[in-house]
Design an enzyme around this catalytic site. Structure first.
Site, PDB file in Angstrom:
ATOM      1  N   ASN A   1      83.242 -28.962 -14.621  1.00 30.17           N
ATOM      2  CA  ASN A   1      82.462 -30.095 -14.131  1.00 30.17           C
ATOM      3  C   ASN A   1      80.996 -29.931 -14.511  1.00 30.17           C
ATOM      4  O   ASN A   1      80.624 -28.958 -15.165  1.00 30.17           O
ATOM      5  CB  ASN A   1      82.645 -30.247 -12.616  1.00 30.17           C
ATOM      6  CG  ASN A   1      82.187 -29.003 -11.896  1.00 30.17           C
ATOM      7  OD1 ASN A   1      81.038 -28.624 -11.956  1.00 30.17           O
ATOM      8  ND2 ASN A   1      83.133 -28.327 -11.233  1.00 30.17           N
TER       9      ASN A   1
ATOM     10  N   ASP B   1      88.713 -28.301  -8.207  1.00 35.14           N
ATOM     11  CA  ASP B   1      89.728 -28.480  -7.162  1.00 35.14           C
ATOM     12  C   ASP B   1      91.135 -28.244  -7.690  1.00 35.14           C
ATOM     13  O   ASP B   1      92.051 -27.969  -6.925  1.00 35.14           O
ATOM     14  CB  ASP B   1      89.635 -29.894  -6.583  1.00 35.14           C
ATOM     15  CG  ASP B   1      88.349 -30.081  -5.791  1.00 35.14           C
ATOM     16  OD1 ASP B   1      88.011 -29.168  -5.026  1.00 35.14           O
ATOM     17  OD2 ASP B   1      87.679 -31.123  -5.958  1.00 35.14           O
TER      18      ASP B   1
ATOM     19  N   LYS C   1      95.555 -20.616 -28.412  1.00 37.11           N
ATOM     20  CA  LYS C   1      95.120 -22.011 -28.560  1.00 37.11           C
ATOM     21  C   LYS C   1      96.331 -22.857 -28.938  1.00 37.11           C
ATOM     22  O   LYS C   1      97.024 -22.564 -29.917  1.00 37.11           O
ATOM     23  CB  LYS C   1      94.041 -22.124 -29.630  1.00 37.11           C
ATOM     24  CG  LYS C   1      93.482 -23.528 -29.700  1.00 37.11           C
ATOM     25  CD  LYS C   1      92.387 -23.683 -30.717  1.00 37.11           C
ATOM     26  CE  LYS C   1      91.982 -25.143 -30.774  1.00 37.11           C
ATOM     27  NZ  LYS C   1      91.818 -25.651 -32.103  1.00 37.11           N
TER      28      LYS C   1
HETATM   29  N1  CTP Z   1      84.649 -25.721  -2.123  1.00 33.17           N
HETATM   30  C1  CTP Z   1      85.207 -24.469  -2.237  1.00 33.17           C
HETATM   31  N2  CTP Z   1      86.378 -24.293  -2.897  1.00 33.17           N
HETATM   32  C2  CTP Z   1      87.015 -25.323  -3.470  1.00 33.17           C
HETATM   33  C3  CTP Z   1      86.460 -26.613  -3.367  1.00 33.17           C
HETATM   34  C4  CTP Z   1      85.280 -26.781  -2.697  1.00 33.17           C
HETATM   35  O1  CTP Z   1      84.612 -23.512  -1.723  1.00 33.17           O
HETATM   36  N3  CTP Z   1      88.155 -25.122  -4.116  1.00 33.17           N
HETATM   37  C5  CTP Z   1      83.396 -25.889  -1.366  1.00 33.17           C
HETATM   38  C6  CTP Z   1      82.219 -26.299  -2.213  1.00 33.17           C
HETATM   39  O2  CTP Z   1      81.522 -25.154  -2.700  1.00 33.17           O
HETATM   40  C7  CTP Z   1      81.393 -27.081  -1.224  1.00 33.17           C
HETATM   41  C8  CTP Z   1      82.423 -27.709  -0.299  1.00 33.17           C
HETATM   42  O3  CTP Z   1      83.598 -26.935  -0.462  1.00 33.17           O
HETATM   43  O4  CTP Z   1      80.567 -26.240  -0.442  1.00 33.17           O
HETATM   44  C9  CTP Z   1      82.745 -29.137  -0.528  1.00 33.17           C
HETATM   45  O5  CTP Z   1      83.039 -29.385  -1.868  1.00 33.17           O
HETATM   46  P1  CTP Z   1      83.361 -30.867  -2.367  1.00 33.17           P
HETATM   47  O6  CTP Z   1      83.756 -30.798  -3.810  1.00 33.17           O
HETATM   48  O7  CTP Z   1      82.284 -31.803  -1.965  1.00 33.17           O
HETATM   49  O8  CTP Z   1      84.583 -31.250  -1.481  1.00 33.17           O
HETATM   50  P2  CTP Z   1      86.107 -31.099  -1.668  1.00 33.17           P
HETATM   51  O9  CTP Z   1      86.640 -30.430  -0.448  1.00 33.17           O
HETATM   52  O10 CTP Z   1      86.441 -30.476  -2.968  1.00 33.17           O
HETATM   53  O11 CTP Z   1      86.592 -32.609  -1.596  1.00 33.17           O
HETATM   54  P3  CTP Z   1      86.471 -33.817  -2.646  1.00 33.17           P
HETATM   55  O12 CTP Z   1      86.430 -33.176  -4.006  1.00 33.17           O
HETATM   56  O13 CTP Z   1      87.690 -34.598  -2.369  1.00 33.17           O
HETATM   57  O14 CTP Z   1      85.223 -34.572  -2.299  1.00 33.17           O
END
Ligand code: CTP
Length: 430
Positions: A219, A292, A302
Site C-alpha cells: 500500500n 489486511d 517468478k
Molecule cells: N492493524 C494491524 N494489523 C493488521 C491491520 C491493521 O495492526 N493486520 C492496525 C493498524 O496498524 C492500525 C489499526 O490496526 O493501527 C487500524 O488499521 P486500519 O487499516 O485502519 O483498519 P482495519 O482494521 O485494517 O480495517 P479496514 O481496513 O477495514 O478499515
C-alpha cells in the site's frame, strides 16, 4: 523557546570522548546557541581549553579559583561570583562526555571543582551524555548514581553500544551528536523527558505480501508518521523499538541512539517481531499500514505471466493491533484508523471509534485519507484523537508536531491526575 539565543553551558569531563566535545560545541553554535565551556582538570589532559576558546569565541573555564582561596574584593572572589552568575543565567547545563567519576560526584553533591559547583548552583535543566567502559556503565555503583541523579531530575542519554576505546564491545560510547543535540533542544523547548525509562513499541510503514519472487501486494504508506513518532518518543527519553516495513525514508536511528530499528517485510514478520517487545513495553503505537490480506500461496520463483491464471486467492493476515488488545495487561495501546471519509466525516469518525472498541485500544488516531493534502506520503498530517470518553481534532501540522501531540494525549490518559513533574521534597527544583 524564547527568541534570544539559547545559553548552553557545556561541561566536559575527562574521558577519551572529550575530543568529541569540540565538534559538539561547534554544532551547538551552528544551531544558534551561545556556548560557554567548562572543562574539568582531567578533560584538559585530553583536549586543550584553547580549542574551545577558538570555537566559541570565549575562554573555556577550567578552575573555580585562580589562586589559593577567594577573598571578598579580590579578583578570585569576583571570578567565583562570575561563575555563579554564569550558572544562574544558563538555559541548559549539558555535560558531554560525563564520566563515571563525574556522575558519582554529581550524584553526591560534591562541589570540588568548577563544573560540580556550577552543577549545584544552576537552576537550569541538566542533561548528561555519558561515555565510559561498558563494565563501568553496568556497575551497580554507576546504576545507583544514575538513580540518584534521576531523583534529582537530571536527565541522561543512553550511551551507544559499539567498540570502545578500551577494545571492549558494549554500551558506553558517547551518544551520537544528533542524539545529543536533539535532546538538548527538546529540553530547551521545555519538553519533559516524560517517557524516560519507558519502552515504546512503534510499528511503521507498509508491509509487503509476496505473490511470487518478484511481485507483492502493498500500500501507499511512506512510514513518515511512524518514524516521526519514533523520533518524538526518543526526544522524550523513551527507549524506542521501531518495527518498520519497507520504506525509502531515512532511518531515524542515525540521529537517535535510543531507537532500535527492526526491519521486516510481511505482516507475519511484523507480528513476530512485535510479540517479544510487546510483553515488556509500556506503550505500543501501531502506525503501520499492515496489509489486511496476503496471497494464500506465494511462489518462491517468478511466475511467468502466461502460465498462471488471473485470480489471486487471498487470506487475511493477523490483525496485530487486535491481538495486542486481547493480550493487553499494563500496556497503553494506540491505534491508527485510516478512513476514506469523502464528505461523510461523521460516519468515518464513527468507524474509527468502532475500531477503538473492537481492537481494545486506549487511543485511536483517526485520519481522513480521502484528503490529498495530508496523510499518505505528505510531510504534514491532520488528525482526530479518539478515546473512550471523547474526541479532539488537531489542525494540520508537521508529522513531528502531530507525533508529540499524540504522545501528549497518551500521557494525559495514562496519568490523568499526575502533576507535570513530581519533585522529591528534598531536591532542588531545576
Ligand atoms: N492493524 C494491524 N494489523 C493488521 C491491520 C491493521 O495492526 N493486520 C492496525 C493498524 O496498524 C492500525 C489499526 O490496526 O493501527 C487500524 O488499521 P486500519 O487499516 O485502519 O483498519 P482495519 O482494521 O485494517 O480495517 P479496514 O481496513 O477495514 O478499515
Amino acid at each position: 523557546m524564547k527568541s534570544s539565543p539559547a545559553r548552553i553551558l557545556l561541561g566536559v569531563s575527562g574521558g577519551i570522548a572529550a575530543y568529541k566535545a569540540a565538534e559538539l560545541a561547534r554544532r551547538l553554535i551552528e544551531r544558534g546557541a551561545r556556548v560557554r565551556v567548562i572543562l574539568t582538570r582531567n578533560a584538559c589532559r585530553f583536549i586543550s581549553p584553547l580549542t574551545f576558546a577558538a570555537l566559541t569565541g570565549s575562554p573555556a573555564l577550567t578552575r573555580l579559583f585562580t589562586a589559593a582561596a577567594p577573598m571578598a574584593g579580590s579578583d578570585d572572589f569576583a571570578s567565583s561570583v562570575e561563575h555563579i552568575r554564569l550558572a544562574q543565567s544558563a538555559d541548559l547545563l549539558l555535560i558531554a562526555p560525563a564520566t563515571a567519576n563525574l556522575m558519582a560526584r554529581l550524584a553526591h553533591g560534591l562541589a570540588d571543582d568548577l563544573l560540580t559547583t556550577v552543577y549545584l548552583a544552576t537552576p537550569a535543566p541538566v542533561l548528561l551524555a555519558p561515555a565510559m567502559n561498558s563494565q563501568m556503565w553496568r556497575h551497580p555503583a554507576t546504576r545507583e548514581n544514575l538513580e540518584r541523579l534521576r531523583r534529582h531530575r537530571v536527565e541522561w542519554i543512553e550511551p551507544e553500544s559499539g567498540e570502545l576505546a578500551c577494545g571492549m564491545v558494549g554500551p558506553g560510547r558517547l551518544p551520537s551528536m544528533e542524539a545529543i543535540i536533539a535532546r538538548a533542544w527538546a529540553r530547551l523547548e521545555g519538553r519533559a523527558a516524560d517517557l524516560a525509562g519507558q519502552t515504546v513499541l512503534i510499528t511503521a510503514g507498509p508491509t509487503r505480501e509476496p505473490i511470487d519472487a518478484a511481485r507483492f501486494i502493498s500500500n501507499r504508506s511512506s512510514g513518515r508518521m511512524g518514524y516521526s513518532l519514533a523520533q518524538a518518543a526518543a526526544e522524550r527519553g523513551a527507549h524506542v523499538v521501531l518495527i518498520s516495513g519497507p520504506v525509502v525514508i531515512d532511518s531515524p536511528v542515525a540521529s537517535h541512539g535510543e531507537i532500535e530499528l527492526i526491519r521486516v517485510t510481511t505482516a507475519a514478520e511484523m507480528a513476530a517481531a512485535a510479540w517479544s517487545v510487546y510483553e515488556h513495553c509500556d506503550m505500543a503505537v501501531l502506525a503501520a499500514a499492515v496489509a489486511d490480506f496476503r496471497p494464500a500461496t506465494a511462489s518462491t520463483e517468478k511466475l511467468p505471466k502466461l502460465a498462471h491464471d488471473w485470480e489471486l486467492k487471498l487470506e487475511p493476515t493477523i490483525d496485530i493491533l487486535a491481538e495486542m488488545g486481547r493480550r493487553k495487561r499494563h500496556q497503553f495501546l494506540v491505534g491508527f484508523a485510516a478512513e476514506w471519509a469523502a464528505g461523510d466525516e461523521t460516519s468515518a469518525r464513527a468507524r474509527a471509534r468502532a475500531k477503538l472498541r473492537a481492537k481494545n485500544a486506549d487511543l485511536m488516531v483517526y485520519n481522513n485519507i480521502s484528503r490529498t493534502d495530508i496523510g499518505f506520503d505528505q510531510e504534514s498530517n491532520a488528525i482526530v484523537l479518539i478515546d473512550p470518553e471523547g474526541e479532539r481534532a488537531l489542525p494540520r501540522a508537521s508529522k513531528l508536531e502531530i507525533a508529540h501531540a499524540i504522545l501528549d494525549a497518551a500521557q494525559a490518559r495514562r496519568f490523568p491526575a499526575r502533576t507535570p513533574i513530581i519533585i522529591p521534597a528534598e531536591t532542588p527544583i531545576r
